[in-house]
Motif scaffolding. Structure first.
Motif, mmCIF file in Angstrom:
data_model
loop_
_atom_site.group_PDB
_atom_site.id
_atom_site.type_symbol
_atom_site.label_atom_id
_atom_site.label_comp_id
_atom_site.label_asym_id
_atom_site.label_seq_id
_atom_site.Cartn_x
_atom_site.Cartn_y
_atom_site.Cartn_z
ATOM 1 N N THR A 1 -54.350 31.464 21.166
ATOM 2 C CA THR A 1 -53.324 31.690 21.324
ATOM 3 C C THR A 1 -52.817 32.149 22.712
ATOM 4 O O THR A 1 -51.640 31.825 23.354
ATOM 5 C CB THR A 1 -52.951 32.750 20.179
ATOM 6 N N MET A 2 -53.654 32.933 23.266
ATOM 7 C CA MET A 2 -53.530 33.512 24.702
ATOM 8 C C MET A 2 -53.320 32.435 25.809
ATOM 9 O O MET A 2 -52.637 32.509 26.662
ATOM 10 C CB MET A 2 -54.714 34.555 24.826
ATOM 11 N N ILE A 3 -54.578 31.597 25.565
ATOM 12 C CA ILE A 3 -54.515 30.378 26.487
ATOM 13 C C ILE A 3 -53.343 29.516 26.410
ATOM 14 O O ILE A 3 -52.752 29.298 27.480
ATOM 15 C CB ILE A 3 -55.868 29.659 26.464
ATOM 16 N N LYS A 4 -52.834 29.178 25.257
ATOM 17 C CA LYS A 4 -51.773 28.198 25.170
ATOM 18 C C LYS A 4 -50.286 29.158 25.464
ATOM 19 O O LYS A 4 -49.538 28.274 26.134
ATOM 20 C CB LYS A 4 -51.515 27.895 23.716
ATOM 21 N N LYS A 5 -50.444 30.226 25.398
ATOM 22 C CA LYS A 5 -49.086 30.897 25.828
ATOM 23 C C LYS A 5 -49.047 31.428 27.471
ATOM 24 O O LYS A 5 -47.990 31.374 28.059
ATOM 25 C CB LYS A 5 -48.839 32.163 24.896
ATOM 26 N N TYR A 6 -50.171 31.831 27.495
ATOM 27 C CA TYR A 6 -50.101 32.399 29.110
ATOM 28 C C TYR A 6 -51.208 31.788 29.946
ATOM 29 O O TYR A 6 -51.535 32.315 31.087
ATOM 30 C CB TYR A 6 -50.593 33.752 29.116
#
Length: 329
Positions: free
Chosen positions: A117-122
């Motif tokens: 989730t973190m990689i996809k978002k930020y």
């Protein structure tokens, strides 16, 4: 300098943890366990952590830092629940042991999903190591591997939460509902606990209007609450081990032709007596009755500096705050 409200209590509990480390955990001595006792390896490891948590909790209490000590007392309770859960497993059933041992894998699943989730978002703002185009695929492969193993072992893809563990015992569930949940206010920076670091600067104004920060501010009621919580968590953990060894693992108490037994009943009896003594001291009548004085029901002042003795002060001008009648918001 020992700043404890009751040094006799903190010293006695530290003495108990020393006895547990020496006689139950066998600190410093080689331990050999066959596969049949894999559960006990984990219980002793949890108890080792329990001893360190309790000692650390006492160190904070001795320095008047009961809010910070509450966090460690909550961790003690968490350990206690796992120790009780493992000790009360059914004979020849390793389901509970597997649930405990696979907690790290279940947590890894959650961590992997959070990373995705973190990689996809930020992604564009992260460190270079997170910009690897194959990292999502690596996380997915890791998840598939973990899920396959959990399925093979019959373990749910969800961590065992504290409430589930506590529900197995009415007393422990009561402690969870009251002390554990109350402690979350201190761990998660609830405004009702954070404002305790502020002290009124002028009597006519509240601590929300004119105040100074007092990092040494302490509260006797919370202090004794945390001490009792730490004490009882330590006792419940010890009791779980004692009941299992003396009830279902009596062979560990028997003398062997080739050497001493793993334990003696005396080890458990002496520690149990010290626990009972400590509990009795907590509930004893105070030598010097103290009362918190308030201007009105809505007073926000509850620091120790305003506690005065009904009778007289102890030698040296200090009031031994063993019991306090207080009224809070």
């Amino acid at each position: 300098m020992n700043g404890s409200y009751d040094p006799e209590l903190t010293d006695l509990l530290k003495e108990i943890t020393e006895d547990i480390a020496k006689n139950i955990i066998k600190e410093g001595s080689p331990i050999i366990l066959i596969d049949e006792y894999s559960w006990y390896r984990e219980v002793l490891s949890l108890m080792a952590k329990q001893v360190n948590l309790c000692d650390s909790c006492m160190l904070l209490l001795e320095n008047g830092m009961e809010q910070e000590a509450y966090l460690l007392a909550r961790s003690q309770f968490n350990n206690t629940l796992w120790i009780r859960y493992l000790c009360e497993a059914e004979e020849n059933d390793d389901t509970r042991l597997k649930e405990y041992c696979y907690q790290s894998d279940v947590n890894q699943l959650k961590e992997n999903n959070n990373l995705k989730t973190m990689i996809k978002k930020y992604g564009d703002t992260l460190d270079e190591k997170y910009k690897d185009p194959n990292i999502i695929n690596k996380l997915n492969r890791s998840n598939r591997k973990i899920k396959k193993e959990l399925k093979r072992e019959g373990i749910a893809e969800k961590t065992k939460n504290i409430a589930d563990l506590a529900k197995n015992d009415s007393i422990l569930f009561s402690a969870y509902v009251t002390l554990y949940n109350e402690g979350s206010k201190f761990e998660h920076s609830n405004i009702s606990t954070i404002k305790r670091y502020r002290k009124k600067a002028i009597r006519e104004y509240s601590q929300d209007q004119i105040f100074v920060f007092d990092l040494g501010k302490s509260n006797v009621n919370i202090w004794f609450t945390v001490f009792k919580y730490s004490l009882m968590s330590m006792y419940w953990a010890f009791e779980s081990i004692s009941n299992r060894i003396q009830g279902r693992e009596k062979q560990l108490l028997e003398e062997k032709p080739y050497g001493k037994s793993a334990y003696s009943e005396k080890d458990f009896t002496e520690i149990d007596m010290k626990f009972k003594k400590c509990m009795a001291l907590v509930e004893r009548e105070p030598k010097y009755q103290v009362v918190m004085k308030f201007k009105n029901e809505n007073s926000d002042s509850n620091d120790v500096s305003e506690i005065q003795s009904k009778e007289s002060k102890a030698p040296g001008g200090q009031v031994p705050l063993t019991k306090c009648e207080q009224k809070f918001e």
